[in-house]
Write a protein that holds these residues in place. Structure first.
Motif, PDB file in Angstrom:
ATOM      1  N   PRO A  67     -31.506  27.319 -31.225  1.00 16.99           N
ATOM      2  CA  PRO A  67     -30.122  27.771 -31.423  1.00 16.99           C
ATOM      3  C   PRO A  67     -29.514  26.964 -32.570  1.00 16.99           C
ATOM      4  O   PRO A  67     -29.912  25.820 -32.811  1.00 16.99           O
ATOM      5  CB  PRO A  67     -29.434  27.456 -30.105  1.00 16.99           C
ATOM      6  CG  PRO A  67     -30.470  26.954 -29.180  1.00 16.99           C
ATOM      7  CD  PRO A  67     -31.732  26.725 -29.923  1.00 16.99           C
ATOM      8  N   PRO A  68     -28.546  27.530 -33.274  1.00 21.03           N
ATOM      9  CA  PRO A  68     -27.982  26.842 -34.453  1.00 21.03           C
ATOM     10  C   PRO A  68     -27.543  25.407 -34.207  1.00 21.03           C
ATOM     11  O   PRO A  68     -27.795  24.534 -35.037  1.00 21.03           O
ATOM     12  CB  PRO A  68     -26.789  27.730 -34.838  1.00 21.03           C
ATOM     13  CG  PRO A  68     -27.147  29.073 -34.320  1.00 21.03           C
ATOM     14  CD  PRO A  68     -27.955  28.847 -33.074  1.00 21.03           C
ATOM     15  N   ALA A  69     -26.920  25.124 -33.064  1.00 21.86           N
ATOM     16  CA  ALA A  69     -26.445  23.755 -32.799  1.00 21.86           C
ATOM     17  C   ALA A  69     -27.614  22.776 -32.754  1.00 21.86           C
ATOM     18  O   ALA A  69     -27.535  21.666 -33.284  1.00 21.86           O
ATOM     19  CB  ALA A  69     -25.668  23.711 -31.484  1.00 21.86           C
ATOM     20  N   ALA A 106     -20.900  26.089 -39.275  1.00 23.32           N
ATOM     21  CA  ALA A 106     -21.277  26.231 -37.870  1.00 23.32           C
ATOM     22  C   ALA A 106     -20.103  25.887 -36.957  1.00 23.32           C
ATOM     23  O   ALA A 106     -19.883  26.553 -35.943  1.00 23.32           O
ATOM     24  CB  ALA A 106     -22.475  25.336 -37.555  1.00 23.32           C
ATOM     25  N   TYR A 107     -19.321  24.866 -37.310  1.00 19.22           N
ATOM     26  CA  TYR A 107     -18.154  24.534 -36.497  1.00 19.22           C
ATOM     27  C   TYR A 107     -17.107  25.643 -36.546  1.00 19.22           C
ATOM     28  O   TYR A 107     -16.441  25.923 -35.553  1.00 19.22           O
ATOM     29  CB  TYR A 107     -17.529  23.204 -36.933  1.00 19.22           C
ATOM     30  CG  TYR A 107     -18.171  22.008 -36.269  1.00 19.22           C
ATOM     31  CD1 TYR A 107     -17.924  21.730 -34.932  1.00 19.22           C
ATOM     32  CD2 TYR A 107     -19.037  21.184 -36.968  1.00 19.22           C
ATOM     33  CE1 TYR A 107     -18.520  20.648 -34.305  1.00 19.22           C
ATOM     34  CE2 TYR A 107     -19.640  20.099 -36.346  1.00 19.22           C
ATOM     35  CZ  TYR A 107     -19.381  19.842 -35.025  1.00 19.22           C
ATOM     36  OH  TYR A 107     -19.975  18.781 -34.399  1.00 19.22           O
ATOM     37  N   ASN A 109     -17.766  28.875 -36.932  1.00 21.07           N
ATOM     38  CA  ASN A 109     -18.287  30.106 -36.337  1.00 21.07           C
ATOM     39  C   ASN A 109     -18.972  29.922 -35.001  1.00 21.07           C
ATOM     40  O   ASN A 109     -19.522  30.881 -34.474  1.00 21.07           O
ATOM     41  CB  ASN A 109     -19.292  30.764 -37.300  1.00 21.07           C
ATOM     42  CG  ASN A 109     -18.652  31.144 -38.602  1.00 21.07           C
ATOM     43  OD1 ASN A 109     -17.489  31.506 -38.638  1.00 21.07           O
ATOM     44  ND2 ASN A 109     -19.406  31.050 -39.686  1.00 21.07           N
ATOM     45  N   HIS A 110     -18.987  28.726 -34.437  1.00 21.40           N
ATOM     46  CA  HIS A 110     -19.755  28.455 -33.218  1.00 21.40           C
ATOM     47  C   HIS A 110     -19.097  29.119 -32.007  1.00 21.40           C
ATOM     48  O   HIS A 110     -17.959  28.828 -31.674  1.00 21.40           O
ATOM     49  CB  HIS A 110     -19.893  26.951 -32.992  1.00 21.40           C
ATOM     50  CG  HIS A 110     -20.835  26.607 -31.886  1.00 21.40           C
ATOM     51  ND1 HIS A 110     -22.180  26.783 -32.005  1.00 21.40           N
ATOM     52  CD2 HIS A 110     -20.623  26.122 -30.653  1.00 21.40           C
ATOM     53  CE1 HIS A 110     -22.766  26.417 -30.879  1.00 21.40           C
ATOM     54  NE2 HIS A 110     -21.832  26.005 -30.044  1.00 21.40           N
ATOM     55  N   HIS A 111     -19.854  30.035 -31.374  1.00 19.72           N
ATOM     56  CA  HIS A 111     -19.308  30.739 -30.216  1.00 19.72           C
ATOM     57  C   HIS A 111     -20.203  30.646 -28.991  1.00 19.72           C
ATOM     58  O   HIS A 111     -19.727  30.664 -27.876  1.00 19.72           O
ATOM     59  CB  HIS A 111     -19.091  32.222 -30.545  1.00 19.72           C
ATOM     60  CG  HIS A 111     -18.145  32.428 -31.672  1.00 19.72           C
ATOM     61  ND1 HIS A 111     -16.799  32.160 -31.578  1.00 19.72           N
ATOM     62  CD2 HIS A 111     -18.329  32.871 -32.938  1.00 19.72           C
ATOM     63  CE1 HIS A 111     -16.203  32.431 -32.726  1.00 19.72           C
ATOM     64  NE2 HIS A 111     -17.102  32.865 -33.561  1.00 19.72           N
ATOM     65  N   THR A 112     -21.513  30.622 -29.188  1.00 21.68           N
ATOM     66  CA  THR A 112     -22.424  30.647 -28.049  1.00 21.68           C
ATOM     67  C   THR A 112     -23.469  29.544 -28.184  1.00 21.68           C
ATOM     68  O   THR A 112     -23.613  28.941 -29.232  1.00 21.68           O
ATOM     69  CB  THR A 112     -23.166  32.001 -27.963  1.00 21.68           C
ATOM     70  OG1 THR A 112     -23.939  32.172 -29.152  1.00 21.68           O
ATOM     71  CG2 THR A 112     -22.198  33.153 -27.805  1.00 21.68           C
ATOM     72  N   PRO A 115     -23.438  23.166 -27.011  1.00 14.88           N
ATOM     73  CA  PRO A 115     -22.309  22.667 -27.800  1.00 14.88           C
ATOM     74  C   PRO A 115     -22.785  22.078 -29.123  1.00 14.88           C
ATOM     75  O   PRO A 115     -23.856  21.488 -29.217  1.00 14.88           O
ATOM     76  CB  PRO A 115     -21.684  21.588 -26.920  1.00 14.88           C
ATOM     77  CG  PRO A 115     -22.603  21.377 -25.782  1.00 14.88           C
ATOM     78  CD  PRO A 115     -23.607  22.477 -25.757  1.00 14.88           C
ATOM     79  N   LEU A 116     -21.972  22.265 -30.121  1.00 11.96           N
ATOM     80  CA  LEU A 116     -22.266  21.743 -31.458  1.00 11.96           C
ATOM     81  C   LEU A 116     -21.727  20.324 -31.522  1.00 11.96           C
ATOM     82  O   LEU A 116     -20.517  20.103 -31.411  1.00 11.96           O
ATOM     83  CB  LEU A 116     -21.590  22.639 -32.495  1.00 11.96           C
ATOM     84  CG  LEU A 116     -21.891  22.396 -33.948  1.00 11.96           C
ATOM     85  CD1 LEU A 116     -23.390  22.491 -34.220  1.00 11.96           C
ATOM     86  CD2 LEU A 116     -21.164  23.410 -34.803  1.00 11.96           C
TER      87      LEU A 116
END
Length: 137
Positions: A67-69, A106-107, A109-112, A115-116
């Protein structure tokens, strides 16, 4: 056996019965991999293991599955090794600034997903570490 589970019958019994009947009919004979040992478990579920094997077999990086985070966190951890391959200070600065741009995005656009929690990388500090590593080698 019908395609639907009969009422008042446990799901487990119903599935086991279907497997036993298919085995008796020979539907599992001559399947690919018959007689070969199962791959060693990695602690993941079977689907995850299969995906990881297929991605690696295709010569791709499994980090793309994160996942992106988590991918950004991993990228920050791997940054010193990445920067070691750069030849100029400008290239080092560009790599770190581009990573910081993606972290900021990412901060926004972070939705799912997880946690970032990754922090921006200090460009000057990364550059100083790069200089020290080059002087030591």
């Amino acid at each position: 056996m019908s395609g639907r589970k009969p009422p008042k019958v446990s799901f487990r019994w119903w599935v086991d019965r279907q497997i036993a009947e298919a085995r008796e009919r020979g539907e599992f004979d001559d399947l690919p991999g018959t007689g070969k040992p199962l791959p060693k478990p990695t602690g993941n579920d079977a689907a995850t293991d299969w995906v990881l094997r297929e991605v690696r077999k295709g010569g791709h990086d499994t980090k793309a599955l994160l996942p992106p985070a988590l991918a950004l966190k991993r990228e920050v951890q791997d940054l010193p090794a990445r920067l070691a391959g750069e030849r100029t200070e400008r290239q080092v600065r560009d790599v770190v600034e581009e990573l910081n741009t993606r972290i900021r995005q990412a901060y926004l656009n972070h939705h799912t997903g997880p946690p970032l929690t990754v922090a921006l990388v200090d460009v000057e500090e990364a550059l100083e570490d790069w200089r020290r590593s080059r002087a030591a080698s």
